[in-house]
Write a protein that holds these residues in place. Sequence first.
Motif, PDB file in Angstrom:
ATOM      1  N   VAL A   1       8.935   4.118  -6.935  1.00 32.00           N
ATOM      2  CA  VAL A   1       8.369   5.292  -6.238  1.00 32.00           C
ATOM      3  C   VAL A   1       9.358   6.213  -5.697  1.00 32.00           C
ATOM      4  N   ASP A   2       9.233   7.641  -5.536  1.00 33.57           N
ATOM      5  CA  ASP A   2      10.024   8.439  -4.833  1.00 33.57           C
ATOM      6  C   ASP A   2      10.193   8.098  -3.547  1.00 33.57           C
ATOM      7  N   SER A   3      10.816   8.831  -2.738  1.00 32.92           N
ATOM      8  CA  SER A   3      11.107   8.640  -1.520  1.00 32.92           C
ATOM      9  C   SER A   3      10.009   8.735  -0.518  1.00 32.92           C
ATOM     10  N   ARG A   4       9.142   9.484  -1.114  1.00 34.14           N
ATOM     11  CA  ARG A   4       7.651   9.600  -0.028  1.00 34.14           C
ATOM     12  C   ARG A   4       6.639   8.583  -0.324  1.00 34.14           C
ATOM     13  N   GLY A   5       6.838   7.746  -1.339  1.00 32.54           N
ATOM     14  CA  GLY A   5       5.902   6.670  -1.799  1.00 32.54           C
ATOM     15  C   GLY A   5       5.019   7.245  -2.979  1.00 32.54           C
TER      16      GLY A   5
ATOM     17  N   HIS B   1       1.037  -1.115  -0.325  1.00 27.07           N
ATOM     18  CA  HIS B   1      -0.002   0.051  -0.104  1.00 27.07           C
ATOM     19  C   HIS B   1       0.886   1.231   0.091  1.00 27.07           C
ATOM     20  N   TRP B   2       0.687   2.182  -0.943  1.00 33.17           N
ATOM     21  CA  TRP B   2       1.297   3.468  -0.974  1.00 33.17           C
ATOM     22  C   TRP B   2       0.357   4.682  -1.018  1.00 33.17           C
ATOM     23  N   PRO B   3       0.747   5.642  -0.673  1.00 33.22           N
ATOM     24  CA  PRO B   3      -0.425   7.012  -0.245  1.00 33.22           C
ATOM     25  C   PRO B   3      -1.488   7.144  -1.604  1.00 33.22           C
ATOM     26  N   GLU B   4      -0.822   6.996  -2.966  1.00 30.51           N
ATOM     27  CA  GLU B   4      -1.789   7.091  -3.960  1.00 30.51           C
ATOM     28  C   GLU B   4      -2.380   5.747  -4.702  1.00 30.51           C
ATOM     29  N   PHE B   5      -1.792   4.632  -4.375  1.00 29.26           N
ATOM     30  CA  PHE B   5      -2.247   3.452  -5.025  1.00 29.26           C
ATOM     31  C   PHE B   5      -1.827   2.267  -4.103  1.00 29.26           C
ATOM     32  N   ASP B   6      -2.535   1.178  -4.541  1.00 30.22           N
ATOM     33  CA  ASP B   6      -2.318  -0.096  -3.889  1.00 30.22           C
ATOM     34  C   ASP B   6      -1.692  -1.289  -5.172  1.00 30.22           C
ATOM     35  N   LEU B   7      -0.747  -2.150  -4.739  1.00 34.90           N
ATOM     36  CA  LEU B   7      -0.360  -3.178  -5.612  1.00 34.90           C
ATOM     37  C   LEU B   7      -1.082  -4.409  -5.248  1.00 34.90           C
ATOM     38  N   PHE B   8      -1.281  -5.395  -6.186  1.00 33.63           N
ATOM     39  CA  PHE B   8      -1.859  -6.636  -6.160  1.00 33.63           C
ATOM     40  C   PHE B   8      -1.130  -7.732  -6.591  1.00 33.63           C
ATOM     41  N   LYS B   9      -0.712  -8.684  -6.272  1.00 34.51           N
ATOM     42  CA  LYS B   9      -0.134  -9.862  -6.982  1.00 34.51           C
ATOM     43  C   LYS B   9      -1.508 -10.776  -7.609  1.00 34.51           C
TER      44      LYS B   9
END
Length: 150
Positions: A131-135, A71-79
């Motif tokens: 992603v950048d250092s802040r996610g 989970h990141w601030p602007e998006f989520d990733l799924f496998k």
Amino acid sequence: MRRYLSVIISLFFLGISASAQIQVTSHHEGWDEIPPEASLPGYYFQRSVLVQMDDDPQQEQVLLFGHDNGHWPEFDLFKFYVAVVGNYDKKVKYISKEMVTDHYNMLVEDRNCDGMSEIYVSYIKEDSFKVDSRGYNMEAVWCQDRIELK
């Protein structure tokens, strides 16, 4: 006063009875007959589509399995991965590789009009996600695949 009390108690029991009927007759979404060979450990059934994918008269269930991958601030990733299973004999005909995406996506359609459907998936190429250092500001190389059974 007794009449009102008896009406209220009657409505109370009628409400409990109606609630029990709704709970008993509720419909469970999903495909309950997933063969164990199609389900990899840690992945959960997401959805299925019933289509014709090969020359066999039996139709196939195209199953999408997935789980969270971060989970990141602007998006989520799924496998996720895709499995193709015979609808009647429950034999696994195909299991895709594991892929990473930001949304569960699986399009199943017959684009070449040959009477057999194909599966279209888009995913992030391995090790291309940054992603950048802040996610924020995800950068990735996206791939699109077409899966056919012959």
